[in-house]
Write an enzyme that holds these catalytic residues in place. Structure first.
Site, PDB file in Angstrom:
ATOM      1  CG  ASP A   1      -1.926  -1.102   1.267  1.00  0.00           C
ATOM      2  OD1 ASP A   1      -2.010  -1.858   0.277  1.00  0.00           O
ATOM      3  OD2 ASP A   1      -2.605  -1.256   2.295  1.00  0.00           O
TER       4      ASP A   1
ATOM      5  CG  HIS B   1       0.380   3.676   3.616  1.00  0.00           C
ATOM      6  ND1 HIS B   1       1.014   2.958   4.606  1.00  0.00           N
ATOM      7  CD2 HIS B   1      -0.764   2.998   3.364  1.00  0.00           C
ATOM      8  CE1 HIS B   1       0.292   1.908   4.936  1.00  0.00           C
ATOM      9  NE2 HIS B   1      -0.785   1.907   4.179  1.00  0.00           N
TER      10      HIS B   1
ATOM     11  CG  ASP C   1      -4.581  -7.660  -3.273  1.00  0.00           C
ATOM     12  OD1 ASP C   1      -4.992  -6.564  -2.852  1.00  0.00           O
ATOM     13  OD2 ASP C   1      -3.856  -8.397  -2.583  1.00  0.00           O
TER      14      ASP C   1
ATOM     15  CD  GLU D   1      -9.293  -3.568   0.519  1.00  0.00           C
ATOM     16  OE1 GLU D   1     -10.126  -4.197   1.186  1.00  0.00           O
ATOM     17  OE2 GLU D   1      -8.228  -3.130   1.014  1.00  0.00           O
TER      18      GLU D   1
ATOM     19  CD  GLU E   1      -7.157   4.613   0.116  1.00  0.00           C
ATOM     20  OE1 GLU E   1      -6.952   5.250   1.167  1.00  0.00           O
ATOM     21  OE2 GLU E   1      -7.193   3.362   0.078  1.00  0.00           O
TER      22      GLU E   1
ATOM     23  CE1 TYR F   1     -18.041  -1.010   6.939  1.00  0.00           C
ATOM     24  CE2 TYR F   1     -17.332  -3.287   7.083  1.00  0.00           C
ATOM     25  CZ  TYR F   1     -17.829  -2.157   7.684  1.00  0.00           C
ATOM     26  OH  TYR F   1     -18.113  -2.178   9.011  1.00  0.00           O
TER      27      TYR F   1
END
Length: 794
Positions: free
Chosen positions: A563, A567, A638, A640, A644, A722
């Site tokens: 990520d 971040h 992957d 998600e 972002e 979600y």
């Protein structure tokens, strides 16, 4: 623990189905490619059981992905107004959005120097480099080939449309070679209720090992190594024993048209867990090329092309229903390709390209106003035949056809629709709608940016801003997580911008900015709870959280390279607003160098940067980023959160704009355009989407998109808010560009219209304006500004 749904019989039964061919005489060496024609067709008996059909992972792989929501769940206390000091004013600036013309946007690194010394360094990392040959450049931690140096090295890698897997003594053939598989749409598994519409997930079977390239010299001592790892490619090598020279080298390149093995004086041993039905030698299609047609027991036809270094042919004799062997050692290449439907015209196309293969790729690009162009130029080897590579749907939509020839060869990819074979040494792809007009202000694809609002809208924004900026910015950003801290910094930066530029109150904005600059100074001085560190082992800037706690999932796996584009995007975005409002901040201390280092870690444009891999997160072949770092996974990498992912591109665009880095701004614009196209195809599903199965499209978003699986869920739960929300947040000016209005309306009608948007927690803030329910990356100030700017209020 994963739950594996078995679709095949036990290994012991599979071995029983491998029937030796009695009285077999191995054919002698072939003096030329056409000498093998005298062998004739070899027909093999049917096995006693059905061919291997693989297995599927039905549960979510959670290693390195904590089940934590992407924002703090506690409500934020609301204060009536911010205190304004007499020295808090900042100048009113006028934002100008560039419309640049920039060439060679990937040619130059942001820097070739070490990260600023305030970021400490160390030489170790918790994850070892399993089988990686030392190389000069840093290694992509989030790339497609990572399974080959992680864990037991037995999970597959996906080049699309093929997957490759080290057999490592498993399956019916008991092979130690490298296998290739291709999955047709009819082989997919759906669940958990296969009759539902929409289904929650679909996935593709694993471990089929249709064709295996091996050598008789390989055995239980065989080692798998990798070398020459780049943004688009790597070499996988099988060694007879540790320390030996590679027996077979497999160039792994995204989209490769053939599965190619380079044999180094070893005896070819071609195997199959699906079992051979017939092996037919075919007339040589090109000088020095031996050809076989192989029909497997599942009815699929595969083609084999061999090209020896000395010009001789390659004889192959079936010694069992699962194995073909050559008469002796061989040096040269063997190539494998699947012929869908056994069509003669498709076979003829493969024939014209046999003998050529890609070993790597280079990325180049330029931007001229609203048009961006990028090229993938393949480094090729072998003979001079046409270079055949597979393109995904978004490639075909944007391909400049003068750069390559689209063929009639179509193979199903695992999660990206139909892959189409293209012949050419380079692809040039064009995006003609770059979002050059998007800045910090609310933006709409029809009206553009809006910075002028009514008096009543300004008053509402200012009132909300005074309350938002009165919050404890220091406490909300002083967290043990780069992710949560970055979200909070970005949230307050956006609110300050809205108060300054849209509400026009430079005094209140100045007071907020002073607090924000003090808060981000904790990070630029690297004195946060878990400081960052540059680790030279893999080559990147990571949180020290896992070093300190021993928890690989700390801060969502940041230390393990999970990520980073999520971040660090929030920090880059916050810094771009700070630098826009206060240019002196850019030249103070190491502020700019610190932010640039985050950019280099996640989105380094050039292979010339000696400290970071090129494009760690963003995959220029797939058109989006991969979030999974140094964790092996049965279903591959992957992603998600598409929203972002887009934030990172938007943040790069704006940081480049504010700092005067025209190439970075151009890359951000181009990345957003490529993402828009990829999201429309693969993540945000309008009713007419044909990439994904029809019984999945009604989910409207993919949820988690793996290389081998699509699961409409999140790592922190399966609530509708979600799954849909993780592809919405954060809402920023680029959201209206990457999230098409038609899709947004369809998603709303499917899940939230008619009063169904009454969800709980931070997710409630997306469709509402109660400040206590806003997520940690959003403010009432920005939501009011965005609504007013898009014409929702006057």
């Amino acid at each position: 623990m994963l739950f594996i749904a078995s679709l095949f019989l036990s290994t012991s039964l599979c071995f029983a189905a491998t029937i030796p061919i009695s009285s077999t005489t191995v054919a002698p060496p072939a003096s030329s490619p056409n000498a093998v024609l005298s062998e004739g067709t070899q027909s093999l008996p049917a096995p006693s059981i059905s061919p291997t059909s693989g297995s599927v992972v039905t549960s979510l792989e959670t290693s390195g992905n904590p089940s934590t929501q992407p924002f703090p769940t506690s409500s934020v206390s609301v204060t009536s107004s911010i205190e304004v000091s007499s020295t808090s004013k900042i100048a009113l600036v006028v934002q100008a959005v560039a419309n640049p013309t920039v060439s060679a946007i990937f040619a130059n690194p942001i820097s070739t120097g070490a990260p600023p010394s305030v970021i400490g360094s160390r030489t170790d990392h918790p994850v070892p480099k399993k089988g990686i040959t030392a190389q000069a450049g840093k290694i992509g931690t989030n790339k497609f080939y990572a399974n080959f140096f992680l864990g037991a090295q037995t999970n597959a890698v996906w080049t699309q449309p093929y997957s490759l897997q080290w057999a490592k003594g498993t399956g019916a053939a008991g092979s130690w070679g490298m296998s290739v598989s291709h999955i047709d749409a009819k082989q997919r598994a759906f669940g958990p209720d296969a009759s539902a519409n929409p289904v929650q997930y679909y996935t593709n079977p694993l471990g089929i090992q249709s064709i295996i390239m091996s050598a008789t010299e390989l055995s239980s001592t065989t080692q798998l190594t990798t070398d020459s790892l780049t943004a688009f490619s790597a070499n996988a090598n099988l060694l007879t024993v540790a320390g030996a020279a590679p027996a077979i080298t497999f160039p792994l390149v995204q989209g490769m048209g053939f599965f190619t093995g380079i044999y180094n004086d070893v005896t070819p041993y071609i195997q199959s867990n699906v079992f051979f039905q017939t092996i037919t030698p075919v007339a040589s299609p090109a000088a020095g090329v031996t050809k076989y047609r192989m029909l497997l027991q599942d009815g699929n036809t595969w083609l084999l092309y061999a090209r020896s270094n000395n010009g001789t042919g390659l004889s192959l004799t079936a010694v069992s229903t699962s194995s073909l062997v050559a008469p002796g050692r061989f040096s040269g290449t063997i190539q494998i390709a699947k012929n869908p439907g056994a069509a003669a015209s498709i076979e003829a196309t493969y024939d014209t390209c046999a003998g050529a293969y890609a070993t790597s790729a280079t990325l180049s690009g330029s931007v001229a106003g609203e048009t961006g162009t990028y090229s993938l130029t393949w480094t090729r080897a072998g003979n001079t035949a046409g270079l055949l590579m597979f393109a995904l749907p978004h490639h075909i939509q944007s391909l400049v056809t003068s750069s390559a020839t689209i063929t009639a060869i179509n193979l199903q990819s695992t999660t990206k629709g139909i892959a189409t074979a293209v012949i050419g040494d380079a692809w040039t792809l064009t995006e003609s709608d770059l979002p050059t007009s998007i800045g910090f202000a609310p933006w709409d694809p029809v009206t553009g940016s809006t910075a002028s609002l009514s008096a009543s809208a300004k008053a509402a924004i200012l009132a909300a801003g005074k309350s938002d900026l009165a919050q404890d910015i220091d406490a909300q950003t002083n967290l043990n997580s780069m992710y949560y801290s970055g979200k909070a910094l970005s949230k307050f930066a956006t609110a300050i911008y809205a108060v300054h530029d849209l509400a026009g109150d430079i005094t209140v904005a100045g007071a907020g900015l002073a607090k924000l600059e003090a808060a981000i100074a904790r990070f630029t001085s690297n004195t946060q709870q878990y400081p960052l560190v540059y680790e030279s082992f893999w080559g990147g800037i990571v949180s020290t959280a896992s070093y300190v706690t021993g928890d690989s999932g700390a801060d969502f796996g940041n230390t393990y390279y999970n990520d980073h584009h999520f971040h660090y995007a929030y920090f880059i975005h916050a810094a771009s607003i700070i630098g826009y409002l206060d240019p002196s901040w850019l030249t103070a201390g190491t502020n700019k160098a610190w932010i640039d280092s985050l950019v280099r870690d996640a989105a380094n444009p050039s292979a010339l940067d000696p400290y970071f891999p090129q494009s760690r997160a963003f995959d220029w072949y797939h058109g989006h980023s991969w979030a999974k770092g140094l964790f092996d996974s049965a279903d591959g990498k992957d992603e998600e959160s598409s929203s972002e992912d887009a934030l990172m591109s938007y943040a790069l665009k704006m940081w480049g704009h504010v700092t005067g880095d025209a190439a970075m701004e151009a890359r951000g614009n181009l990345m957003l355009a490529v993402q828009k196209r990829a999201f429309d195809n693969y993540f945000l599903l309008e009713d007419d989407n044909t990439v994904h199965p029809a019984n999945f499209v009604k989910n409207k978003v993919t949820g988690i998109l793996f290389e081998n699986k699509v699961d409409h869920t999140t790592y922190f739960g399966g609530n509708v808010e979600y799954v849909q929300g993780i592809h919405m947040l954060p809402i920023n000016p680029s959201s209206g560009y990457t999230r098409d209005k038609v899709f947004v309306q369809q998603e709303w009608d499917t899940y939230f219209s008619g009063g169904r948007a009454n969800v709980t927690g931070g997710w409630r803030g997306a469709p509402g304006f109660d400040p206590q329910y806003l997520d940690g990356g959003a403010s009432l100030t920005w939501y009011l500004a965005l609504t007013a700017g898009l014409g929702g209020a006057t």
